[in-house]
Design a protein around this motif. Sequence first.
Motif, PDB file in Angstrom:
ATOM      1  N   PRO A  28      43.550  52.491  41.092  1.00 30.00           N
ATOM      2  CA  PRO A  28      43.460  52.606  42.550  1.00 30.00           C
ATOM      3  C   PRO A  28      42.037  52.723  43.065  1.00 30.00           C
ATOM      4  O   PRO A  28      41.724  52.241  44.156  1.00 30.00           O
ATOM      5  CB  PRO A  28      44.255  53.886  42.851  1.00 30.00           C
ATOM      6  N   GLU A  29      41.163  53.376  42.284  1.00 30.60           N
ATOM      7  CA  GLU A  29      39.791  53.558  42.741  1.00 30.60           C
ATOM      8  C   GLU A  29      39.060  52.227  42.893  1.00 30.60           C
ATOM      9  O   GLU A  29      38.081  52.132  43.649  1.00 30.60           O
ATOM     10  CB  GLU A  29      39.026  54.458  41.764  1.00 30.60           C
ATOM     11  N   ALA A  30      39.504  51.203  42.175  1.00 29.45           N
ATOM     12  CA  ALA A  30      38.842  49.898  42.238  1.00 29.45           C
ATOM     13  C   ALA A  30      39.262  49.095  43.465  1.00 29.45           C
ATOM     14  O   ALA A  30      38.641  48.071  43.784  1.00 29.45           O
ATOM     15  CB  ALA A  30      39.152  49.083  40.973  1.00 29.45           C
ATOM     16  N   VAL A  31      40.293  49.537  44.142  1.00 31.53           N
ATOM     17  CA  VAL A  31      40.827  48.802  45.288  1.00 31.53           C
ATOM     18  C   VAL A  31      40.191  49.325  46.573  1.00 31.53           C
ATOM     19  O   VAL A  31      40.429  50.464  46.983  1.00 31.53           O
ATOM     20  CB  VAL A  31      42.360  48.933  45.377  1.00 31.53           C
ATOM     21  N   THR A  32      39.365  48.501  47.189  1.00 28.77           N
ATOM     22  CA  THR A  32      38.826  48.789  48.518  1.00 28.77           C
ATOM     23  C   THR A  32      39.123  47.577  49.397  1.00 28.77           C
ATOM     24  O   THR A  32      39.211  46.443  48.892  1.00 28.77           O
ATOM     25  CB  THR A  32      37.311  49.035  48.486  1.00 28.77           C
ATOM     26  N   LEU A  33      39.275  47.801  50.688  1.00 27.94           N
ATOM     27  CA  LEU A  33      39.595  46.681  51.578  1.00 27.94           C
ATOM     28  C   LEU A  33      38.471  45.647  51.571  1.00 27.94           C
ATOM     29  O   LEU A  33      38.728  44.448  51.653  1.00 27.94           O
ATOM     30  CB  LEU A  33      39.857  47.189  52.983  1.00 27.94           C
ATOM     31  N   ARG A  34      37.235  46.096  51.460  1.00 28.22           N
ATOM     32  CA  ARG A  34      36.115  45.150  51.421  1.00 28.22           C
ATOM     33  C   ARG A  34      36.188  44.268  50.176  1.00 28.22           C
ATOM     34  O   ARG A  34      36.031  43.046  50.252  1.00 28.22           O
ATOM     35  CB  ARG A  34      34.787  45.895  51.460  1.00 28.22           C
ATOM     36  N   GLU A  35      36.436  44.893  49.010  1.00 30.99           N
ATOM     37  CA  GLU A  35      36.501  44.121  47.764  1.00 30.99           C
ATOM     38  C   GLU A  35      37.735  43.231  47.742  1.00 30.99           C
ATOM     39  O   GLU A  35      37.685  42.103  47.244  1.00 30.99           O
ATOM     40  CB  GLU A  35      36.504  45.077  46.570  1.00 30.99           C
ATOM     41  N   VAL A  36      38.831  43.731  48.275  1.00 31.16           N
ATOM     42  CA  VAL A  36      40.048  42.919  48.343  1.00 31.16           C
ATOM     43  C   VAL A  36      39.813  41.687  49.201  1.00 31.16           C
ATOM     44  O   VAL A  36      40.189  40.562  48.834  1.00 31.16           O
ATOM     45  CB  VAL A  36      41.221  43.745  48.904  1.00 31.16           C
ATOM     46  N   GLY A  37      39.170  41.873  50.363  1.00 33.27           N
ATOM     47  CA  GLY A  37      38.880  40.741  51.228  1.00 33.27           C
ATOM     48  C   GLY A  37      37.968  39.724  50.566  1.00 33.27           C
ATOM     49  O   GLY A  37      38.187  38.510  50.673  1.00 33.27           O
ATOM     50  N   ALA A  38      36.943  40.224  49.865  1.00 34.23           N
ATOM     51  CA  ALA A  38      36.021  39.320  49.180  1.00 34.23           C
ATOM     52  C   ALA A  38      36.738  38.546  48.079  1.00 34.23           C
ATOM     53  O   ALA A  38      36.531  37.339  47.912  1.00 34.23           O
ATOM     54  CB  ALA A  38      34.853  40.119  48.593  1.00 34.23           C
ATOM     55  N   ARG A  39      37.568  39.243  47.338  1.00 31.68           N
ATOM     56  CA  ARG A  39      38.291  38.600  46.240  1.00 31.68           C
ATOM     57  C   ARG A  39      39.301  37.574  46.760  1.00 31.68           C
ATOM     58  O   ARG A  39      39.549  36.550  46.122  1.00 31.68           O
ATOM     59  CB  ARG A  39      39.015  39.680  45.422  1.00 31.68           C
ATOM     60  N   ALA A  40      39.872  37.856  47.942  1.00 29.70           N
ATOM     61  CA  ALA A  40      40.850  36.943  48.534  1.00 29.70           C
ATOM     62  C   ALA A  40      40.182  35.787  49.272  1.00 29.70           C
ATOM     63  O   ALA A  40      40.848  34.822  49.655  1.00 29.70           O
ATOM     64  CB  ALA A  40      41.749  37.715  49.494  1.00 29.70           C
ATOM     65  N   GLY A  41      38.864  35.897  49.491  1.00 22.68           N
ATOM     66  CA  GLY A  41      38.148  34.827  50.165  1.00 22.68           C
ATOM     67  C   GLY A  41      38.404  34.767  51.656  1.00 22.68           C
ATOM     68  O   GLY A  41      38.420  33.678  52.245  1.00 22.68           O
ATOM     69  N   VAL A  42      38.595  35.936  52.276  1.00 25.30           N
ATOM     70  CA  VAL A  42      38.852  35.978  53.717  1.00 25.30           C
ATOM     71  C   VAL A  42      37.721  36.737  54.403  1.00 25.30           C
ATOM     72  O   VAL A  42      36.850  37.312  53.757  1.00 25.30           O
ATOM     73  CB  VAL A  42      40.209  36.655  54.014  1.00 25.30           C
ATOM     74  N   SER A  43      37.739  36.752  55.716  1.00 27.11           N
ATOM     75  CA  SER A  43      36.691  37.439  56.467  1.00 27.11           C
ATOM     76  C   SER A  43      36.783  38.943  56.250  1.00 27.11           C
ATOM     77  O   SER A  43      37.824  39.470  55.857  1.00 27.11           O
ATOM     78  CB  SER A  43      36.830  37.129  57.955  1.00 27.11           C
TER      79      SER A  43
END
Length: 214
Positions: A28-43
């Motif tokens: 869970p500590e690795a999950v941040t909204l910023r990193e999730v967005g970057a990994r998903a390729g979205v804004s």
Amino acid sequence: MVTRAESAAVTRRALLDAAAGLLDLGGPEAVTLREVGARAGVSRGAPYRHFTGKDSLLTAVVTESWERIADQVHALRIDPALSASGKLRGALCTLLDVGRNQPHLYQMLFRRHGHRPEELGEGLDRVRRQLCGPGEDPAADRVRAAGRFQDEFLAVVADLVGERNRQHYGALLLAGAHGITDMELSGHTGSLGITAEELVDTLVRMVANAGGPA
């Protein structure tokens, strides 16, 4: 032409897949909204249009996992080629496989609510929901999905031990499955010279003998 709803669904899917991947990699500590967005390729702002915060995102990941597990147990339950014991063994091994292949997810599936680091933002999520309107309730969806798994699992147990005994033996079987999974993850099954599958077989056989004919 792709509609707005279809585009939103694609983005949400990408965010959930990215969050699930990060959870598997680092917990869970690795999950941040910023990193999730970057990994998903979205804004950078896209995750916030779909989730009120980290907790609601992780809750959605857990909800989908419960639904997937419930689907697998349902498929076992209605399989005419399997015996009652075989269906139960398959259901327990489904949980074992999640613990074996996705240990961080497994811990979240059975966590006590409010006792994990990823839930520290829950209060902020609640405020955002109040400000932005009721919308969806991720926690309620998670409870419903987990309840669906429980119903499917208890139906499999009832086929083996009868309706009257299903809750008693269902609780015993889940406790046993958790113990077996924890033993394997900590390496104790190997040191004892036995596999997790062998322990599951023994557990099912003991319950079948105690609760009724297979």
